[in-house]
Design a protein around this motif. Sequence first.
Motif, PDB file in Angstrom:
ATOM      1  N   ASP A  79       0.808  -1.221   0.000  1.00 58.99           N
ATOM      2  CA  ASP A  79       0.000   0.000   0.000  1.00 58.99           C
ATOM      3  C   ASP A  79       0.841   1.272   0.000  1.00 58.99           C
ATOM      4  O   ASP A  79       0.277   2.379  -0.080  1.00 58.99           O
ATOM      5  CB  ASP A  79      -0.930   0.008   1.225  1.00 58.99           C
ATOM      6  CG  ASP A  79      -1.869  -1.190   1.236  1.00 58.99           C
ATOM      7  OD1 ASP A  79      -2.139  -1.714   0.132  1.00 58.99           O
ATOM      8  OD2 ASP A  79      -2.307  -1.599   2.333  1.00 58.99           O
ATOM      9  N   GLU A  80       2.140   1.173   0.105  1.00 62.74           N
ATOM     10  CA  GLU A  80       2.996   2.358   0.152  1.00 62.74           C
ATOM     11  C   GLU A  80       3.147   2.968  -1.241  1.00 62.74           C
ATOM     12  O   GLU A  80       3.223   2.261  -2.245  1.00 62.74           O
ATOM     13  CB  GLU A  80       4.379   1.998   0.713  1.00 62.74           C
ATOM     14  CG  GLU A  80       4.355   1.585   2.180  1.00 62.74           C
ATOM     15  CD  GLU A  80       5.754   1.380   2.725  1.00 62.74           C
ATOM     16  OE1 GLU A  80       6.668   2.095   2.249  1.00 62.74           O
ATOM     17  OE2 GLU A  80       5.940   0.530   3.603  1.00 62.74           O
ATOM     18  N   LYS A  81       3.234   4.294  -1.261  1.00 63.51           N
ATOM     19  CA  LYS A  81       3.467   5.046  -2.494  1.00 63.51           C
ATOM     20  C   LYS A  81       4.619   6.017  -2.244  1.00 63.51           C
ATOM     21  O   LYS A  81       4.398   7.188  -1.927  1.00 63.51           O
ATOM     22  CB  LYS A  81       2.208   5.786  -2.920  1.00 63.51           C
ATOM     23  CG  LYS A  81       1.042   4.859  -3.270  1.00 63.51           C
ATOM     24  CD  LYS A  81      -0.175   5.655  -3.696  1.00 63.51           C
ATOM     25  CE  LYS A  81      -1.327   4.718  -4.056  1.00 63.51           C
ATOM     26  NZ  LYS A  81      -2.528   5.483  -4.479  1.00 63.51           N
ATOM     27  N   PRO A  82       5.852   5.542  -2.364  1.00 65.53           N
ATOM     28  CA  PRO A  82       6.993   6.393  -2.001  1.00 65.53           C
ATOM     29  C   PRO A  82       7.323   7.468  -3.031  1.00 65.53           C
ATOM     30  O   PRO A  82       8.015   8.425  -2.717  1.00 65.53           O
ATOM     31  CB  PRO A  82       8.132   5.388  -1.876  1.00 65.53           C
ATOM     32  CG  PRO A  82       7.770   4.303  -2.837  1.00 65.53           C
ATOM     33  CD  PRO A  82       6.267   4.205  -2.812  1.00 65.53           C
ATOM     34  N   PHE A  83       6.840   7.327  -4.248  1.00 65.42           N
ATOM     35  CA  PHE A  83       7.221   8.263  -5.302  1.00 65.42           C
ATOM     36  C   PHE A  83       6.408   9.550  -5.179  1.00 65.42           C
ATOM     37  O   PHE A  83       5.189   9.529  -5.034  1.00 65.42           O
ATOM     38  CB  PHE A  83       7.019   7.613  -6.678  1.00 65.42           C
ATOM     39  CG  PHE A  83       7.771   6.327  -6.844  1.00 65.42           C
ATOM     40  CD1 PHE A  83       9.136   6.327  -7.046  1.00 65.42           C
ATOM     41  CD2 PHE A  83       7.119   5.104  -6.768  1.00 65.42           C
ATOM     42  CE1 PHE A  83       9.840   5.142  -7.191  1.00 65.42           C
ATOM     43  CE2 PHE A  83       7.807   3.924  -6.909  1.00 65.42           C
ATOM     44  CZ  PHE A  83       9.176   3.941  -7.112  1.00 65.42           C
ATOM     45  N   LYS A  84       7.121  10.663  -5.234  1.00 63.09           N
ATOM     46  CA  LYS A  84       6.518  11.985  -5.084  1.00 63.09           C
ATOM     47  C   LYS A  84       6.778  12.810  -6.341  1.00 63.09           C
ATOM     48  O   LYS A  84       7.650  12.475  -7.137  1.00 63.09           O
ATOM     49  CB  LYS A  84       7.115  12.697  -3.854  1.00 63.09           C
ATOM     50  CG  LYS A  84       6.897  11.950  -2.548  1.00 63.09           C
ATOM     51  CD  LYS A  84       7.557  12.691  -1.392  1.00 63.09           C
ATOM     52  CE  LYS A  84       7.367  11.932  -0.089  1.00 63.09           C
ATOM     53  NZ  LYS A  84       8.015  12.632   1.051  1.00 63.09           N
ATOM     54  N   PRO A  85       6.039  13.892  -6.529  1.00 61.54           N
ATOM     55  CA  PRO A  85       6.320  14.758  -7.681  1.00 61.54           C
ATOM     56  C   PRO A  85       7.690  15.412  -7.577  1.00 61.54           C
ATOM     57  O   PRO A  85       8.295  15.463  -6.506  1.00 61.54           O
ATOM     58  CB  PRO A  85       5.184  15.784  -7.649  1.00 61.54           C
ATOM     59  CG  PRO A  85       4.679  15.757  -6.254  1.00 61.54           C
ATOM     60  CD  PRO A  85       4.864  14.349  -5.764  1.00 61.54           C
ATOM     61  N   TYR A  86       8.157  15.916  -8.683  1.00 59.11           N
ATOM     62  CA  TYR A  86       9.503  16.485  -8.748  1.00 59.11           C
ATOM     63  C   TYR A  86       9.623  17.702  -7.844  1.00 59.11           C
ATOM     64  O   TYR A  86       8.722  18.541  -7.774  1.00 59.11           O
ATOM     65  CB  TYR A  86       9.853  16.865 -10.181  1.00 59.11           C
ATOM     66  CG  TYR A  86      11.165  17.597 -10.310  1.00 59.11           C
ATOM     67  CD1 TYR A  86      12.372  16.919 -10.209  1.00 59.11           C
ATOM     68  CD2 TYR A  86      11.187  18.987 -10.502  1.00 59.11           C
ATOM     69  CE1 TYR A  86      13.575  17.590 -10.318  1.00 59.11           C
ATOM     70  CE2 TYR A  86      12.392  19.661 -10.605  1.00 59.11           C
ATOM     71  CZ  TYR A  86      13.586  18.951 -10.510  1.00 59.11           C
ATOM     72  OH  TYR A  86      14.784  19.640 -10.615  1.00 59.11           O
ATOM     73  N   GLU A  87      10.769  17.809  -7.161  1.00 61.73           N
ATOM     74  CA  GLU A  87      11.097  18.961  -6.309  1.00 61.73           C
ATOM     75  C   GLU A  87      12.441  19.523  -6.751  1.00 61.73           C
ATOM     76  O   GLU A  87      13.376  18.750  -7.030  1.00 61.73           O
ATOM     77  CB  GLU A  87      11.169  18.539  -4.835  1.00 61.73           C
ATOM     78  CG  GLU A  87       9.841  18.022  -4.290  1.00 61.73           C
ATOM     79  CD  GLU A  87       9.975  17.480  -2.876  1.00 61.73           C
ATOM     80  OE1 GLU A  87       8.936  17.196  -2.260  1.00 61.73           O
ATOM     81  OE2 GLU A  87      11.131  17.336  -2.405  1.00 61.73           O
ATOM     82  N   PRO A  88      12.594  20.843  -6.838  1.00 62.25           N
ATOM     83  CA  PRO A  88      13.850  21.455  -7.314  1.00 62.25           C
ATOM     84  C   PRO A  88      14.961  21.407  -6.264  1.00 62.25           C
ATOM     85  O   PRO A  88      15.462  22.434  -5.819  1.00 62.25           O
ATOM     86  CB  PRO A  88      13.434  22.880  -7.652  1.00 62.25           C
ATOM     87  CG  PRO A  88      12.289  23.152  -6.751  1.00 62.25           C
ATOM     88  CD  PRO A  88      11.558  21.853  -6.566  1.00 62.25           C
ATOM     89  N   VAL A  89      15.333  20.206  -5.858  1.00 62.94           N
ATOM     90  CA  VAL A  89      16.396  19.991  -4.860  1.00 62.94           C
ATOM     91  C   VAL A  89      17.304  18.876  -5.385  1.00 62.94           C
ATOM     92  O   VAL A  89      16.817  17.878  -5.933  1.00 62.94           O
ATOM     93  CB  VAL A  89      15.809  19.620  -3.489  1.00 62.94           C
ATOM     94  CG1 VAL A  89      16.917  19.329  -2.491  1.00 62.94           C
ATOM     95  CG2 VAL A  89      14.905  20.723  -2.972  1.00 62.94           C
ATOM     96  N   PHE A  90      18.605  19.028  -5.201  1.00 62.65           N
ATOM     97  CA  PHE A  90      19.548  17.999  -5.631  1.00 62.65           C
ATOM     98  C   PHE A  90      20.472  17.648  -4.472  1.00 62.65           C
ATOM     99  O   PHE A  90      20.608  18.410  -3.498  1.00 62.65           O
ATOM    100  CB  PHE A  90      20.367  18.457  -6.849  1.00 62.65           C
ATOM    101  CG  PHE A  90      21.400  19.496  -6.537  1.00 62.65           C
ATOM    102  CD1 PHE A  90      22.702  19.140  -6.201  1.00 62.65           C
ATOM    103  CD2 PHE A  90      21.072  20.849  -6.553  1.00 62.65           C
ATOM    104  CE1 PHE A  90      23.656  20.090  -5.901  1.00 62.65           C
ATOM    105  CE2 PHE A  90      22.025  21.806  -6.253  1.00 62.65           C
ATOM    106  CZ  PHE A  90      23.323  21.428  -5.930  1.00 62.65           C
ATOM    107  N   ALA A  91      21.121  16.517  -4.600  1.00 60.60           N
ATOM    108  CA  ALA A  91      22.070  16.037  -3.595  1.00 60.60           C
ATOM    109  C   ALA A  91      23.173  15.273  -4.296  1.00 60.60           C
ATOM    110  O   ALA A  91      22.964  14.651  -5.351  1.00 60.60           O
ATOM    111  CB  ALA A  91      21.369  15.153  -2.572  1.00 60.60           C
TER     112      ALA A  91
END
Length: 249
Positions: A125-137
């Motif tokens: 039931d997990e949905k780990p994927f999120k929309p794009y965010e302007p952050v990098f690492a």
Amino acid sequence: MASRRCLLRLLSSRLVPQRSQPLAPVLIATRTLTSLSEPVAHPAPGALASPRLYYPSSCHFATRSSGDEEDGDEEEHYDDEGSEGEWGEEDEAVAAKKPSGKTEEEKVAEAAEIGYKVVGPLGADEKPFKPYEPVFAVVQIGSHQFKVSNGDSIFTERLKFCDVNDKLILNRVLMLGSQTQTVIGRPILPEASVHAVVEEHALDAKVIIFKKKRRKNYRRTKGHRQELTKLRITNIEGIDKPETVAIAA
């Protein structure tokens, strides 16, 4: 009387021909081992002068009886069956997965040295994927560094102690950045982390290794396919993320 006696001797010699001495080897070759099993009566000392040959029981001949052949076939059959069983057991042992022989603490410590931590399998039931965010690492896995953002997929060398759909935490973060700030570690950021999910274990394209020594008749050609692990980045933590404002139509 003498002439009559000579006539009878002559007739008997013509009617019953005597065997010559060269036929003895033929009799030796046609004799089988079955005849050796029968008891042989030792002749008397006076009878040794007779033309009949005496065969001792210690002679060995090249021919053998049908019973001996059947026994040999049965022994070979049993040997084949035993060898098949042994090979089958070895194939099963190779097919079985060999245990690593390490405790959970040793596995966690080895994974931490590489730069990740296994959280556990991904729930249905997990949905780990999120929309794009302007952050990098910038993260380090083993001896390689990757610049990642939310939703990116990267290929690393095969990671141990993790399966497909396992959640990982990449804790060796070297740098974080966004539109408003940049954070650089010395050499890492202890409070930053990058979350990822194992998508696939695959093999890289084949690489040909060719070696040659001229004038030495030396040539070697080998192929290698590197084992890889595909990771999908799900979240980046440790930096302030700008709020996304919905644009009115």
